[in-house]
Design an enzyme around this catalytic site. Structure first.
Site, mmCIF file in Angstrom:
data_model
loop_
_atom_site.group_PDB
_atom_site.id
_atom_site.type_symbol
_atom_site.label_atom_id
_atom_site.label_comp_id
_atom_site.label_asym_id
_atom_site.label_seq_id
_atom_site.Cartn_x
_atom_site.Cartn_y
_atom_site.Cartn_z
ATOM 1 N N GLY A 26 9.255 26.332 -11.191
ATOM 2 C CA GLY A 26 7.914 26.845 -10.906
ATOM 3 C C GLY A 26 7.797 28.303 -11.303
ATOM 4 O O GLY A 26 6.756 28.939 -11.130
ATOM 5 N N THR A 27 8.880 28.833 -11.865
ATOM 6 C CA THR A 27 9.005 30.256 -12.133
ATOM 7 C C THR A 27 8.355 30.692 -13.434
ATOM 8 O O THR A 27 7.996 31.856 -13.582
ATOM 9 C CB THR A 27 10.499 30.593 -12.196
ATOM 10 O OG1 THR A 27 11.175 29.513 -12.872
ATOM 11 C CG2 THR A 27 11.084 30.728 -10.815
ATOM 12 N N PRO A 40 3.627 39.248 -17.674
ATOM 13 C CA PRO A 40 3.059 39.783 -16.435
ATOM 14 C C PRO A 40 2.373 38.735 -15.563
ATOM 15 O O PRO A 40 2.266 38.936 -14.353
ATOM 16 C CB PRO A 40 2.054 40.838 -16.915
ATOM 17 C CG PRO A 40 1.901 40.652 -18.372
ATOM 18 C CD PRO A 40 3.079 39.892 -18.880
ATOM 19 N N GLU A 67 13.332 37.331 -6.730
ATOM 20 C CA GLU A 67 13.849 37.560 -5.381
ATOM 21 C C GLU A 67 13.481 38.950 -4.888
ATOM 22 O O GLU A 67 13.240 39.156 -3.697
ATOM 23 C CB GLU A 67 15.361 37.334 -5.370
ATOM 24 C CG GLU A 67 15.681 35.876 -5.682
ATOM 25 C CD GLU A 67 17.143 35.519 -5.577
ATOM 26 O OE1 GLU A 67 17.996 36.414 -5.762
ATOM 27 O OE2 GLU A 67 17.431 34.341 -5.311
#
Ligand code: MOS
Length: 732
Positions: A469-470, A619, A692
């Site tokens: 999902g990144t 971005p 993270e």
């Protein structure tokens, strides 16, 4: 390719495609439901059977016997495979607790059987008919009790560190605090449950699963089943979130593999939601004592951080002191971590393991120090900046702009409008602002890729990298496009398949930088192959607008490929730049909250994150990572807590009704600013991780904002209204 010298100028620096706000190339597949998740694979030729797991109803002990006769006679049932049938299995090297096999119960809801039936409903109904006779043993489930007999784990886990004379400096400090903070057990609570389909063909096994780390997972499945790794084909092209909960092989795949072998049918197994929180891993609770001493002008002279966490026997620390070793200056330092034995489900990595719970404590402590010193908390952090590893001052940071994040954030958030604790009010709402530093180390792992240039001029990237999902699909396409002088529409990306070169995988926020570096390396090989085929001098060759140019010759890439196409394959390996230089990512979180003066209900009003994480590859996807992480931090601050039944040894609130994650209505306004920077020490991409970082410090910023709103300091997460209501002013 080995990255062992700082990056110089390379094709990525063109930033024609990399760094551009390109929408997810897999977005349409996902929004139209055509992206196939593990449980959804549907091949009309296959007659799938459905497996439903049975979990242990005790937390510790042995299984004396199991009676599966009624389950086997139930409608539609094809087989029942029990943990006693398959016997003792080896643990995979990345798992602490056994997933399936043998009579030993190590934790509640450990898988002890799988019931296989023609339909899901039949399997679920029959699973209720399995009878188990247990010999229950006494376990240890309460961290507060267990910490008294906690031990120092092996040195590989680096439990202790220090410099100077902490005790002496702390005792002599003009201003000091000595406080204890707690963080609860937390669950990944990802959208897609753990799920697998297993199909045997002779001794070859094909598995569709939901895995962050294809190669680890495949090795562990091979070890667990006792089969040759090469015989296992794993596919995990789309993943509905992981947060660390899918780093390692879990029971769904093991059960599906045994069930498929027994029934000679392909079998689907999804872990039911109420099963996941006790069956799989979680972020372990911590108890953290922090002592900080400073002189009157706010310079830290002593900083000490001790943390206790628990795990299964042979398990691991939650490394909650790690950021304290690096984040602030101070000549006298001490950190220590101790590990208690608990018979709760296995503790393991959850998004920003170590730093996430560590900063939940440290960044409240820093706020407390600033308050005690009468200093602005932004200023207190600025005074204690360091540009070197404070425990090893000969090691500089590769690039550290925490100060830029704090200053930019304070300016953009309107930090100067913050008042004294309890001073701002809007009707029934007490209003406060809080700040916290964000810090997460930047790791890299070897990462391989293969790139094919086809006769149609399309470049296809193959790597076992995953996209949880990144945005991996998109940033990998951007990398290959930049390297080969194409638009992203001329790049196809294939991920999550064990037939592809082994990548870094998705974890530890190392995925984006490592995997794109692997694609960079493979593209360098492909560029060489193209140049060589055309007889171009590879030094002056330019890839641009779908063509390759050298001197006054220019050839379309499709033509250069020829009918056979060309291939480049390589793995990015890493030298010791991360040893000579400390590589980390930095940020600052600013939060405004309102606390209801009558009920103690906390509501977040605004959030801002400023991140310094090297080159931002995209971005849009990076921002999405950070706002997701900020949302997770809001959950950690205000609601998320696995409630431990300390008598029976399990997490009581084991579903999404009882374990409360934030919803849209909890998050009114979020903004993210990325500092414009590159880190040439990190990789040829000059990028670092953000996934993270975005979580690190958020919860403390919220707790600090609640303090600023109410004057009440809560040191035990989550900051629920019961911890505030007694201290609120009388309602006028
Ligand atoms: Mo992350 S906790 O390494 O998926």
């Amino acid at each position: 390719m080995k990255f062992d010298k700082p990056a110089t100028t390379n094709p990525i620096d063109q930033m024609k495609v990399v760094g551009q706000p390109i929408h997810r190339i897999d977005g349409e597949l996902k929004t139209t439901g055509r992206a196939m998740y593990a449980y959804e694979w549907n091949d009309a030729k296959q007659a799938y059977a459905y497996g439903y797991p049975v979990g242990a109803a005790i937390a510790k002990g042995r299984i004396r016997s199991m009676d599966v006769s009624a389950a086997k006679k139930a409608p539609g049932v094809l087989a029942v495979v029990t943990t006693l049938d398959v016997g003792q299995r080896e643990k995979g090297k990345f798992n602490t607790a056994k997933l399936f096999g043998g009579d030993e119960v190590q934790h509640y809801h450990q898988a002890i059987a799988v019931v296989v039936a023609e339909t899901f409903e039949q399997a679920r109904a029959a699973a209720d008919l399995v009878k188990v006779d247990y010999a229950e043993e006494k376990g240890v489930y309460d961290l507060k009790e267990a910490m008294k007999s906690a031990v120092k784990p092996d040195e590989k886990q680096e439990p202790d560190s220090g410099l100077g004379n902490f005790d002496g400096a702390f005792a002599a400090a003009s201003v000091s605090i000595d406080e204890t903070y707690t963080t609860p057990d937390q669950s990944h609570a990802m959208m897609e449950p753990h799920a697998s389909i297993a199909a045997w063909n002779g001794d070859e096994l094909t598995v569709w699963s939901s895995s962050q780390m294809i190669d680890w997972w495949r090795s562990d499945l091979a070890t667990t089943l006792g089969v040759d790794k090469e015989k296992i084909h794993l596919m995990s092209p789309f993943i509905g979130g992981g947060f660390g909960g899918k780093l390692f092989l879990r029971a769904d795949a093991v059960l599906a593999a045994f069930a498929a072998r027994e029934t000679k049918r392909p079998v689907k197994v999804a872990l039911p939601r109420p099963f996941i929180m006790n069956n799989t891993t979680h972020r372990p609770a911590t108890i953290q004592r922090i002592r900080i001493g400073a002189d009157r002008d706010g310079k830290i002279t002593a900083i000490g951080h001790e943390s206790w966490s628990g795990d299964q026997p042979g398990g691991q620390l939650e490394t909650a002191v790690n950021q304290t070793r690096l984040l602030y200056a101070g000549a006298n330092r001490m950190t220590a971590m101790r590990l208690a034995t608990l018979n709760l489900p296995e503790g393991n990595a959850m998004r920003a393991p170590g730093e996430a719970p560590g900063l939940m404590a440290l960044e409240i402590a820093i706020d407390e120090m600033a308050e005690k010193l009468g200093m602005d908390p932004v200023q207190f952090r600025i005074v204690n900046d360091t540009q070197v590893d404070p425990e090893k001052p000969e090691r500089p940071y590769s690039h550290r702009d925490l100060m830029g994040c704090l200053k930019t954030g304070a300016d953009r958030f309107g930090w100067s409008g913050r008042g004294r604790p309890g001073a701002r009010r809007d009707g029934n709402w007490l209003i406060g602002m809080g700040v916290a530093a964000a810090f997460r180390n930047n790791m890299v792992l070897p990462s391989g890729a293969r790139v094919r240039l086809g006769s149609d001029g399309v470049v296809t990237v193959e790597t076992d990298m995953t996209d949880i999902g990144t945005g991996s699909y998109t940033i990998i396409a951007q990398t290959a496009a930049e390297m080969m002088g194409l638009g992203v529409d001329k790049v196809a990306v294939l991920l999550g398949d064990s037939r592809f070169p082994v990548s870094a995988g998705s974890g530890g926020q190392f995925g984006a930088n490592s995997s794109t570096s692997g694609v960079y390396a493979a593209c360098v090989k492909l560029r060489e192959a193209v140049a060589q085929k055309l007889g171009f001098n590879s030094q002056d060759v330019v890839f641009e607008d779908g063509k390759v140019r050298s001197g006054n010759r220019s050839v379309p890439l499709a033509e250069a490929a020829g009918p056979e196409g060309l291939v480049g394959e390589d793995t990015m390996e890493w030298g010791d730049l991360d040893k000579t230089h400390q590589q980390s990512t930095f940020g600052a979180h600013f939060v405004e909250v309102g606390v209801d003066v009558a009920t103690g209900e906390s509501r977040i009003r605004r959030m801002l994150a400023v991140c310094a994480a090297g080159r931002i590859l995209n971005p849009i996807t990076a921002r999405s990572q950070v706002i997701g992480a900020m949302t997770m931090g809001a959950g950690g601050a205000l609601s998320e807590e696995l409630a431990v039944d300390t008598r029976r040894g399990f997490f009581v609130n084991h579903d999404l009704a009882g374990y409360e994650v934030p919803v849209h209505a909890d998050i009114p306004h979020q903004e993210v600013i990325f500092m414009d920077e590159t880190d040439p020490m990190s990789s040829p991409m000059k990028a670092k991780g953000v996934g993270e970082l975005g979580l690190c410090g958020v919860s403390a910023a919220i707790a600090n904002a609640i303090f600023n709103a109410t004057g009440i300091r809560v040191r035990h997460y989550p900051v629920t209204l019961d911890k505030l209501i007694g201290g609120l002013p009388d309602v006028a």
